[in-house]
Design an enzyme around this catalytic site. Structure first.
Site, PDB file in Angstrom:
ATOM      1  N   HIS A  64      45.526  53.291  71.315  1.00  0.00           N
ATOM      2  CA  HIS A  64      46.496  53.181  72.000  1.00  0.00           C
ATOM      3  C   HIS A  64      46.736  52.693  73.331  1.00  0.00           C
ATOM      4  O   HIS A  64      45.454  52.680  73.930  1.00  0.00           O
ATOM      5  CB  HIS A  64      47.237  54.702  72.072  1.00  0.00           C
ATOM      6  CG  HIS A  64      46.588  55.474  73.076  1.00  0.00           C
ATOM      7  ND1 HIS A  64      47.040  55.545  74.527  1.00  0.00           N
ATOM      8  CD2 HIS A  64      45.397  56.492  73.276  1.00  0.00           C
ATOM      9  CE1 HIS A  64      46.316  56.393  75.343  1.00  0.00           C
ATOM     10  NE2 HIS A  64      45.535  57.014  74.305  1.00  0.00           N
ATOM     11  N   CYS A  65      47.680  52.314  73.822  1.00  0.00           N
ATOM     12  CA  CYS A  65      48.008  51.701  75.334  1.00  0.00           C
ATOM     13  C   CYS A  65      49.076  52.430  75.772  1.00  0.00           C
ATOM     14  O   CYS A  65      49.100  53.749  75.601  1.00  0.00           O
ATOM     15  CB  CYS A  65      47.650  50.219  75.354  1.00  0.00           C
ATOM     16  SG  CYS A  65      49.246  49.702  74.434  1.00  0.00           S
ATOM     17  N   LEU A  66      49.950  51.846  76.541  1.00  0.00           N
ATOM     18  CA  LEU A  66      51.102  52.505  77.064  1.00  0.00           C
ATOM     19  C   LEU A  66      52.348  52.110  76.226  1.00  0.00           C
ATOM     20  O   LEU A  66      53.303  53.110  76.143  1.00  0.00           O
ATOM     21  CB  LEU A  66      51.384  51.910  78.522  1.00  0.00           C
ATOM     22  CG  LEU A  66      50.432  52.678  79.586  1.00  0.00           C
ATOM     23  CD1 LEU A  66      50.714  51.637  80.686  1.00  0.00           C
ATOM     24  CD2 LEU A  66      51.107  54.083  79.651  1.00  0.00           C
TER      25      LEU A  66
END
Length: 256
Positions: free
Chosen positions: A215-217
């Protein structure tokens, strides 16, 4: 590609007067500051068939002689009146390029001002693209933007992601691929942080006996990490959604 290093690149290229944003790229983008995409990043998206909108801002006669495959011609002098030609999806990745920095930056300000949060300028324009060995074509220029998000291979559902984040199964590892300064603002319990751009050089730190959940943002860097890890033989999925994490690990996820 899109990272806090974009600020440094922008400064070196003389694009903007750069200020330090301690909250990293999210704050930088939210403030409407210039974002730079590298030729490598744009080419990787093309190779992986990840939808993106590429805009050639040069005069049509110049663009016709050699342009990036799939680019849409919207001359810079027309950009301010071209809002209705852009996708309804304000999260669509939009890459602008021209022969000079000022033209690209002026167009960036217009398009970003319309609310397209993933707008960027191609670093170095068309010349840097060609110097990197990337192809240009002289086929008929497109003048209509067609942006159709595709189902993402490897995408994990939000509810499945939440279940993993809350139960931390022994056979899974959440991989936080945000930059280090972003991760310092808050991480999910049990997650491991390796920035997306460092994945290839740090594969030895990533276990192969677990399924990875990246995941990232917003899902953009997580998807790139997914492809990198998949190609390296890992079992991996990624979250294609916005996630906000606070200091104590509490989080909110949205698809908007």
């Amino acid at each position: 590609m899109l990272s806090p290093s974009s600020a440094g690149k922008a400064e070196k290229l003389g694009y903007v007067n750069v200020k330090v944003f301690r909250d990293g790229m999210p704050a930088w983008k939210k403030a409407g500051n210039l974002v730079v995409s590298t030729s490598q990043y744009v080419k990787e998206n093309m190779d992986k068939d990840i939808p993106q909108v590429i805009i050639d801002l040069r005069p049509p006669d110049d663009a016709q002689k050699g342009h990036i495959k799939g680019a849409v011609s919207i001359p810079s002098k027309e950009i301010s009146t071209a809002k209705d030609r852009f996708p309804a999806d304000k999260k669509a990745p939009i890459v602008l390029y021209a022969d000079d920095a000022k033209t690209a930056v002026d167009a960036f300000k217009v398009v970003r001002g319309w609310g397209y949060t993933n707008t960027s300028v191609l670093e170095g324009g068309i010349e840097t693209w060609k110097k990197a060995g990337n192809p240009v074509v002289s086929d008929k220029l497109k003048t209509t933007i067609v942006y159709v998000p595709k189902p993402r291979p490897g995408e994990i559902g939000v509810e499945d992601f939440k279940k993993i984040a809350e139960t931390l199964p022994a056979d899974k590892l959440i991989l936080d691929v945000r930059d280090e300064d972003e991760a310092m603002q808050g991480m999910l319990k049990g997650a491991k942080n390796i920035p997306a751009q460092d994945i290839k050089s740090r594969l030895s730190e990533i276990p192969k006996d677990k399924e990875l959940i990246a995941h990232c943002l917003t899902g953009v860097r997580a998807e790139m990490a997914f492809h990198t890890l998949k190609e390296a033989g890992y079992k991996v999925r990624f979250l294609n959604a916005n996630i906000k994490i606070d200091k104590d690990g509490k989080y909110e996820i949205s698809k908007e």
